[in-house]
Design a protein around this motif. Sequence first.
Motif, PDB file in Angstrom:
ATOM      1  N   ILE A  92      34.647  53.774  37.178  1.00 13.89           N
ATOM      2  CA  ILE A  92      34.097  52.815  36.216  1.00 13.89           C
ATOM      3  C   ILE A  92      35.028  52.733  35.007  1.00 13.89           C
ATOM      4  O   ILE A  92      35.456  53.760  34.484  1.00 13.89           O
ATOM      5  CB  ILE A  92      32.677  53.240  35.778  1.00 13.89           C
ATOM      6  N   ILE A  93      35.340  51.514  34.594  1.00 15.37           N
ATOM      7  CA  ILE A  93      36.193  51.285  33.425  1.00 15.37           C
ATOM      8  C   ILE A  93      35.421  50.420  32.440  1.00 15.37           C
ATOM      9  O   ILE A  93      35.051  49.278  32.758  1.00 15.37           O
ATOM     10  CB  ILE A  93      37.518  50.581  33.813  1.00 15.37           C
ATOM     11  N   LEU A  94      35.143  50.967  31.269  1.00 17.38           N
ATOM     12  CA  LEU A  94      34.528  50.174  30.199  1.00 17.38           C
ATOM     13  C   LEU A  94      35.630  49.501  29.405  1.00 17.38           C
ATOM     14  O   LEU A  94      36.657  50.123  29.108  1.00 17.38           O
ATOM     15  CB  LEU A  94      33.685  51.063  29.278  1.00 17.38           C
ATOM     16  N   ILE A  95      35.430  48.242  29.069  1.00 14.44           N
ATOM     17  CA  ILE A  95      36.409  47.482  28.285  1.00 14.44           C
ATOM     18  C   ILE A  95      35.735  47.063  26.981  1.00 14.44           C
ATOM     19  O   ILE A  95      34.658  46.457  26.996  1.00 14.44           O
ATOM     20  CB  ILE A  95      36.908  46.240  29.052  1.00 14.44           C
ATOM     21  N   THR A  96      36.368  47.414  25.868  1.00 20.43           N
ATOM     22  CA  THR A  96      35.798  47.043  24.575  1.00 20.43           C
ATOM     23  C   THR A  96      35.981  45.541  24.343  1.00 20.43           C
ATOM     24  O   THR A  96      36.849  44.911  24.953  1.00 20.43           O
ATOM     25  CB  THR A  96      36.487  47.784  23.409  1.00 20.43           C
ATOM     26  N   PRO A  97      35.196  44.966  23.435  1.00 25.48           N
ATOM     27  CA  PRO A  97      35.458  43.575  23.079  1.00 25.48           C
ATOM     28  C   PRO A  97      36.827  43.466  22.416  1.00 25.48           C
ATOM     29  O   PRO A  97      37.303  44.426  21.801  1.00 25.48           O
ATOM     30  CB  PRO A  97      34.339  43.235  22.093  1.00 25.48           C
ATOM     31  N   PRO A  98      37.480  42.313  22.558  1.00 25.46           N
ATOM     32  CA  PRO A  98      38.745  42.110  21.848  1.00 25.46           C
ATOM     33  C   PRO A  98      38.478  41.904  20.362  1.00 25.46           C
ATOM     34  O   PRO A  98      37.336  41.693  19.961  1.00 25.46           O
ATOM     35  CB  PRO A  98      39.305  40.836  22.490  1.00 25.46           C
ATOM     36  N   PRO A  99      39.522  41.958  19.544  1.00 21.69           N
ATOM     37  CA  PRO A  99      39.320  41.664  18.122  1.00 21.69           C
ATOM     38  C   PRO A  99      38.941  40.205  17.923  1.00 21.69           C
ATOM     39  O   PRO A  99      39.148  39.372  18.800  1.00 21.69           O
ATOM     40  CB  PRO A  99      40.687  41.977  17.504  1.00 21.69           C
ATOM     41  N   LEU A 100      38.387  39.927  16.772  1.00 21.95           N
ATOM     42  CA  LEU A 100      37.997  38.565  16.404  1.00 21.95           C
ATOM     43  C   LEU A 100      38.958  38.062  15.338  1.00 21.95           C
ATOM     44  O   LEU A 100      39.171  38.736  14.328  1.00 21.95           O
ATOM     45  CB  LEU A 100      36.570  38.561  15.853  1.00 21.95           C
ATOM     46  N   GLN A 101      39.532  36.894  15.553  1.00 20.41           N
ATOM     47  CA  GLN A 101      40.383  36.263  14.545  1.00 20.41           C
ATOM     48  C   GLN A 101      39.456  35.315  13.773  1.00 20.41           C
ATOM     49  O   GLN A 101      39.144  34.223  14.233  1.00 20.41           O
ATOM     50  CB  GLN A 101      41.543  35.525  15.214  1.00 20.41           C
ATOM     51  N   GLU A 102      38.987  35.790  12.634  1.00 19.01           N
ATOM     52  CA  GLU A 102      37.883  35.119  11.940  1.00 19.01           C
ATOM     53  C   GLU A 102      38.196  33.700  11.503  1.00 19.01           C
ATOM     54  O   GLU A 102      37.346  32.815  11.621  1.00 19.01           O
ATOM     55  CB  GLU A 102      37.430  35.965  10.748  1.00 19.01           C
ATOM     56  N   ALA A 103      39.390  33.446  11.007  1.00 17.01           N
ATOM     57  CA  ALA A 103      39.703  32.090  10.503  1.00 17.01           C
ATOM     58  C   ALA A 103      39.619  31.065  11.629  1.00 17.01           C
ATOM     59  O   ALA A 103      39.031  29.982  11.458  1.00 17.01           O
ATOM     60  CB  ALA A 103      41.090  32.076   9.864  1.00 17.01           C
ATOM     61  N   ALA A 104      40.170  31.402  12.782  1.00 21.99           N
ATOM     62  CA  ALA A 104      40.142  30.467  13.918  1.00 21.99           C
ATOM     63  C   ALA A 104      38.719  30.299  14.449  1.00 21.99           C
ATOM     64  O   ALA A 104      38.293  29.182  14.771  1.00 21.99           O
ATOM     65  CB  ALA A 104      41.074  30.959  15.026  1.00 21.99           C
ATOM     66  N   TRP A 105      37.961  31.401  14.538  1.00 22.52           N
ATOM     67  CA  TRP A 105      36.593  31.294  15.052  1.00 22.52           C
ATOM     68  C   TRP A 105      35.701  30.542  14.067  1.00 22.52           C
ATOM     69  O   TRP A 105      34.826  29.777  14.476  1.00 22.52           O
ATOM     70  CB  TRP A 105      36.013  32.666  15.379  1.00 22.52           C
ATOM     71  N   GLU A 106      35.933  30.714  12.761  1.00 24.18           N
ATOM     72  CA  GLU A 106      35.159  29.960  11.774  1.00 24.18           C
ATOM     73  C   GLU A 106      35.402  28.469  11.944  1.00 24.18           C
ATOM     74  O   GLU A 106      34.468  27.658  11.877  1.00 24.18           O
ATOM     75  CB  GLU A 106      35.514  30.402  10.359  1.00 24.18           C
ATOM     76  N   LYS A 107      36.653  28.096  12.198  1.00 21.66           N
ATOM     77  CA  LYS A 107      36.991  26.684  12.416  1.00 21.66           C
ATOM     78  C   LYS A 107      36.238  26.150  13.644  1.00 21.66           C
ATOM     79  O   LYS A 107      35.685  25.053  13.613  1.00 21.66           O
ATOM     80  CB  LYS A 107      38.505  26.555  12.612  1.00 21.66           C
ATOM     81  N   ALA A 108      36.183  26.944  14.721  1.00 19.35           N
ATOM     82  CA  ALA A 108      35.458  26.535  15.929  1.00 19.35           C
ATOM     83  C   ALA A 108      33.963  26.413  15.653  1.00 19.35           C
ATOM     84  O   ALA A 108      33.303  25.490  16.136  1.00 19.35           O
ATOM     85  CB  ALA A 108      35.718  27.528  17.063  1.00 19.35           C
ATOM     86  N   CYS A 109      33.428  27.335  14.861  1.00 18.81           N
ATOM     87  CA  CYS A 109      31.998  27.295  14.510  1.00 18.81           C
ATOM     88  C   CYS A 109      31.680  26.057  13.672  1.00 18.81           C
ATOM     89  O   CYS A 109      30.705  25.346  13.939  1.00 18.81           O
ATOM     90  CB  CYS A 109      31.600  28.556  13.737  1.00 18.81           C
ATOM     91  N   LEU A 110      32.511  25.801  12.662  1.00 18.76           N
ATOM     92  CA  LEU A 110      32.283  24.654  11.781  1.00 18.76           C
ATOM     93  C   LEU A 110      32.330  23.342  12.557  1.00 18.76           C
ATOM     94  O   LEU A 110      31.566  22.418  12.266  1.00 18.76           O
ATOM     95  CB  LEU A 110      33.308  24.647  10.638  1.00 18.76           C
ATOM     96  N   ALA A 111      33.218  23.272  13.563  1.00 17.14           N
ATOM     97  CA  ALA A 111      33.329  22.057  14.376  1.00 17.14           C
ATOM     98  C   ALA A 111      32.037  21.779  15.148  1.00 17.14           C
ATOM     99  O   ALA A 111      31.754  20.639  15.515  1.00 17.14           O
ATOM    100  CB  ALA A 111      34.507  22.176  15.344  1.00 17.14           C
ATOM    101  N   LYS A 112      31.237  22.833  15.392  1.00 12.09           N
ATOM    102  CA  LYS A 112      29.949  22.688  16.088  1.00 12.09           C
ATOM    103  C   LYS A 112      28.780  22.640  15.102  1.00 12.09           C
ATOM    104  O   LYS A 112      27.624  22.686  15.502  1.00 12.09           O
ATOM    105  CB  LYS A 112      29.742  23.851  17.062  1.00 12.09           C
ATOM    106  N   GLY A 113      29.101  22.601  13.803  1.00 19.65           N
ATOM    107  CA  GLY A 113      28.060  22.549  12.787  1.00 19.65           C
ATOM    108  C   GLY A 113      27.434  23.898  12.481  1.00 19.65           C
ATOM    109  O   GLY A 113      26.341  23.968  11.918  1.00 19.65           O
ATOM    110  N   ASP A 114      28.112  24.984  12.865  1.00 18.51           N
ATOM    111  CA  ASP A 114      27.607  26.334  12.637  1.00 18.51           C
ATOM    112  C   ASP A 114      28.436  27.044  11.573  1.00 18.51           C
ATOM    113  O   ASP A 114      29.531  26.617  11.235  1.00 18.51           O
ATOM    114  CB  ASP A 114      27.659  27.162  13.930  1.00 18.51           C
ATOM    115  N   LYS A 115      27.902  28.171  11.083  1.00 19.80           N
ATOM    116  CA  LYS A 115      28.648  29.039  10.173  1.00 19.80           C
ATOM    117  C   LYS A 115      29.348  30.121  10.992  1.00 19.80           C
ATOM    118  O   LYS A 115      28.976  30.364  12.149  1.00 19.80           O
ATOM    119  CB  LYS A 115      27.698  29.711   9.173  1.00 19.80           C
ATOM    120  N   LEU A 116      30.322  30.782  10.392  1.00 18.18           N
ATOM    121  CA  LEU A 116      30.985  31.920  11.036  1.00 18.18           C
ATOM    122  C   LEU A 116      29.913  32.948  11.403  1.00 18.18           C
ATOM    123  O   LEU A 116      29.200  33.445  10.530  1.00 18.18           O
ATOM    124  CB  LEU A 116      32.024  32.539  10.089  1.00 18.18           C
TER     125      LEU A 116
END
Length: 199
Positions: free
Chosen positions: A84-108
Amino acid sequence: RKCDVVNRGISGYNTRWAKLILPRLITENTGADSIVAVTIFFGANDSALKELNPKQHVPLEEYAANLKSMVQYLESVDISADRIILITPPPLQEAAWEKACLAKGDKLNRSNATTGEYAQACARVARECGTDVLDLWTLMQKNQDFSSYLSDGLHLSAKGNSFLAAQLWSRLENKLAALPSLLPYWRDVDHRNPEASLL
Protein backbone atom coordinates in the motif's frame (compact mmCIF):
# COMPACT_ATOMS: atom_id res chain seq x y z
CA ARG A 1 3.39 -6.61 -19.93
CA LYS A 2 3.64 -7.55 -16.26
CA CYS A 3 0.57 -5.94 -14.70
CA ASP A 4 -2.71 -4.33 -15.51
CA VAL A 5 -3.23 -0.85 -14.10
CA VAL A 6 -6.72 -0.31 -12.74
CA ASN A 7 -7.52 3.37 -12.23
CA ARG A 8 -10.32 4.20 -9.84
CA GLY A 9 -9.81 7.96 -9.72
CA ILE A 10 -13.12 9.62 -8.87
CA SER A 11 -13.28 13.37 -9.39
CA GLY A 12 -14.18 15.51 -6.40
CA TYR A 13 -14.28 12.72 -3.81
CA ASN A 14 -12.88 12.95 -0.30
CA THR A 15 -11.82 10.21 2.13
CA ARG A 16 -15.25 10.18 3.81
CA TRP A 17 -16.83 9.02 0.56
CA ALA A 18 -13.88 6.90 -0.64
CA LYS A 19 -13.87 4.88 2.59
CA LEU A 20 -17.48 3.89 1.91
CA ILE A 21 -16.96 2.76 -1.68
CA LEU A 22 -13.56 1.04 -1.28
CA PRO A 23 -15.15 -2.37 -0.50
CA ARG A 24 -17.03 -2.15 -3.83
CA LEU A 25 -13.79 -1.44 -5.72
CA ILE A 26 -11.63 -4.08 -4.05
CA THR A 27 -13.67 -6.97 -2.69
CA GLU A 28 -12.74 -10.09 -0.75
CA ASN A 29 -12.95 -11.93 -4.07
CA THR A 30 -10.56 -9.60 -5.92
CA GLY A 31 -7.65 -11.99 -5.40
CA ALA A 32 -5.21 -10.17 -3.16
CA ASP A 33 -2.32 -12.41 -4.24
CA SER A 34 -2.54 -10.91 -7.74
CA ILE A 35 -2.30 -7.30 -6.49
CA VAL A 36 1.20 -5.83 -6.58
CA ALA A 37 0.34 -2.39 -5.19
CA VAL A 38 -2.57 -0.15 -4.22
CA THR A 39 -2.19 3.62 -4.09
CA ILE A 40 -4.44 5.86 -2.00
CA PHE A 41 -4.31 9.49 -3.12
CA PHE A 42 -6.64 11.84 -1.21
CA GLY A 43 -6.45 15.12 0.65
CA ALA A 44 -6.85 17.95 -1.84
CA ASN A 45 -10.63 17.89 -1.40
CA ASP A 46 -10.61 16.94 2.29
CA SER A 47 -8.46 20.01 3.02
CA ALA A 48 -10.93 22.44 1.44
CA LEU A 49 -11.78 25.19 3.94
CA LYS A 50 -14.93 24.22 5.86
CA GLU A 51 -16.60 27.61 5.80
CA LEU A 52 -16.12 28.01 2.02
CA ASN A 53 -16.47 24.41 0.82
CA PRO A 54 -18.38 22.38 3.44
CA LYS A 55 -19.43 19.69 0.95
CA GLN A 56 -15.90 18.42 0.29
CA HIS A 57 -14.22 19.40 3.56
CA VAL A 58 -13.29 16.64 6.01
CA PRO A 59 -11.79 17.62 9.40
CA LEU A 60 -8.09 16.79 9.73
CA GLU A 61 -8.42 14.06 12.36
CA GLU A 62 -11.28 12.41 10.47
CA TYR A 63 -9.16 12.51 7.30
CA ALA A 64 -6.36 10.65 9.11
CA ALA A 65 -8.85 8.15 10.58
CA ASN A 66 -10.38 7.56 7.13
CA LEU A 67 -6.97 6.85 5.59
CA LYS A 68 -6.19 4.44 8.45
CA SER A 69 -9.58 2.78 7.95
CA MET A 70 -8.87 2.25 4.23
CA VAL A 71 -5.48 0.70 5.00
CA GLN A 72 -7.09 -1.56 7.61
CA TYR A 73 -9.79 -2.61 5.14
CA LEU A 74 -7.16 -3.52 2.52
CA GLU A 75 -5.27 -5.53 5.12
CA SER A 76 -8.52 -7.33 6.04
CA VAL A 77 -8.76 -8.59 2.43
CA ASP A 78 -5.11 -9.77 2.58
CA ILE A 79 -3.38 -6.81 0.91
CA SER A 80 -0.40 -6.32 3.18
CA ALA A 81 0.84 -2.88 4.27
CA ASP A 82 4.03 -3.26 2.19
CA ARG A 83 1.85 -3.21 -0.95
CA ILE A 84 0.00 0.00 0.00
CA ILE A 85 1.31 3.45 -0.96
CA LEU A 86 -0.30 6.56 0.50
CA ILE A 87 0.12 9.70 -1.60
CA THR A 88 -0.19 13.10 0.03
CA PRO A 89 -2.10 15.89 -1.69
CA PRO A 90 0.07 18.09 -3.90
CA PRO A 91 0.76 21.68 -2.88
CA LEU A 92 -1.77 24.37 -3.73
CA GLN A 93 -0.72 27.36 -5.82
CA GLU A 94 -3.13 29.82 -4.23
CA ALA A 95 -2.99 32.67 -6.76
CA ALA A 96 -3.85 30.40 -9.69
CA TRP A 97 -6.57 28.53 -7.77
CA GLU A 98 -8.09 31.82 -6.57
CA LYS A 99 -8.31 32.93 -10.20
CA ALA A 100 -10.09 29.65 -11.08
CA CYS A 101 -12.47 30.09 -8.13
CA LEU A 102 -13.28 33.70 -9.01
CA ALA A 103 -14.04 32.67 -12.61
CA LYS A 104 -16.77 30.39 -11.17
CA GLY A 105 -18.06 33.12 -8.85
CA ASP A 106 -16.47 31.54 -5.76
CA LYS A 107 -13.90 32.71 -3.21
CA LEU A 108 -10.53 31.02 -2.66
CA ASN A 109 -11.63 27.87 -0.82
CA ARG A 110 -8.28 26.22 0.00
CA SER A 111 -4.88 27.23 1.38
CA ASN A 112 -1.48 25.67 0.87
CA ALA A 113 -0.73 25.78 4.60
CA THR A 114 -3.88 23.80 5.37
CA THR A 115 -3.13 21.33 2.57
CA GLY A 116 0.31 20.90 4.15
CA GLU A 117 -1.30 19.87 7.45
CA TYR A 118 -3.24 17.16 5.59
CA ALA A 119 -0.06 16.05 3.83
CA GLN A 120 1.67 15.71 7.21
CA ALA A 121 -1.30 13.72 8.55
CA CYS A 122 -1.11 11.39 5.54
CA ALA A 123 2.61 10.81 6.15
CA ARG A 124 1.90 10.17 9.84
CA VAL A 125 -0.75 7.56 9.00
CA ALA A 126 1.70 5.84 6.66
CA ARG A 127 4.28 5.63 9.45
CA GLU A 128 1.71 4.33 11.93
CA CYS A 129 0.36 1.72 9.52
CA GLY A 130 3.71 0.67 8.06
CA THR A 131 2.87 1.64 4.48
CA ASP A 132 5.02 3.53 2.01
CA VAL A 133 4.26 7.21 1.46
CA LEU A 134 4.84 9.48 -1.49
CA ASP A 135 4.96 12.99 -0.03
CA LEU A 136 3.98 14.91 -3.13
CA TRP A 137 3.34 18.12 -1.15
CA THR A 138 6.96 18.29 0.01
CA LEU A 139 8.64 16.91 -3.12
CA MET A 140 6.91 19.32 -5.50
CA GLN A 141 7.85 22.33 -3.38
CA LYS A 142 11.56 21.48 -3.52
CA ASN A 143 11.30 23.23 -6.87
CA GLN A 144 10.73 26.83 -5.73
CA ASP A 145 8.21 27.49 -8.50
CA PHE A 146 5.96 24.43 -8.40
CA SER A 147 3.15 26.11 -10.39
CA SER A 148 4.10 24.25 -13.58
CA TYR A 149 3.06 21.00 -11.85
CA LEU A 150 -0.52 22.31 -11.57
CA SER A 151 -2.93 23.14 -14.38
CA ASP A 152 -5.07 25.58 -12.36
CA GLY A 153 -3.33 25.80 -9.00
CA LEU A 154 -5.02 22.64 -7.67
CA HIS A 155 -5.15 19.88 -10.29
CA LEU A 156 -2.03 18.27 -11.73
CA SER A 157 -0.82 19.42 -15.14
CA ALA A 158 0.84 17.09 -17.67
CA LYS A 159 4.17 17.95 -16.04
CA GLY A 160 2.72 17.28 -12.58
CA ASN A 161 1.36 13.91 -13.69
CA SER A 162 4.76 13.03 -15.16
CA PHE A 163 6.43 14.04 -11.89
CA LEU A 164 4.00 11.88 -9.91
CA ALA A 165 4.53 8.95 -12.29
CA ALA A 166 8.32 9.17 -11.95
CA GLN A 167 8.13 9.33 -8.15
CA LEU A 168 5.66 6.45 -8.05
CA TRP A 169 7.70 4.35 -10.46
CA SER A 170 10.71 4.48 -8.15
CA ARG A 171 8.51 2.85 -5.47
CA LEU A 172 6.96 0.28 -7.80
CA GLU A 173 10.07 -0.78 -9.71
CA ASN A 174 11.34 -3.17 -7.03
CA LYS A 175 7.89 -4.70 -6.57
CA LEU A 176 7.64 -5.40 -10.31
CA ALA A 177 11.22 -6.44 -11.08
CA ALA A 178 10.83 -10.09 -10.12
CA LEU A 179 7.46 -10.59 -11.82
CA PRO A 180 7.38 -12.59 -15.05
CA SER A 181 6.22 -10.93 -18.26
CA LEU A 182 2.72 -12.03 -19.21
CA LEU A 183 3.40 -11.32 -22.87
CA PRO A 184 6.66 -11.40 -24.83
CA TYR A 185 8.63 -8.35 -25.93
CA TRP A 186 7.62 -7.44 -29.48
CA ARG A 187 10.99 -8.46 -30.95
CA ASP A 188 10.48 -11.94 -29.49
CA VAL A 189 7.16 -12.51 -31.28
CA ASP A 190 7.48 -14.87 -34.24
CA HIS A 191 6.01 -12.66 -36.94
CA ARG A 192 5.53 -15.65 -39.29
CA ASN A 193 3.60 -17.58 -36.65
CA PRO A 194 2.42 -15.16 -33.93
CA GLU A 195 0.13 -17.79 -32.43
CA ALA A 196 3.19 -19.76 -31.35
CA SER A 197 4.41 -16.78 -29.31
CA LEU A 198 1.14 -15.32 -28.07
CA LEU A 199 -1.24 -18.21 -27.41
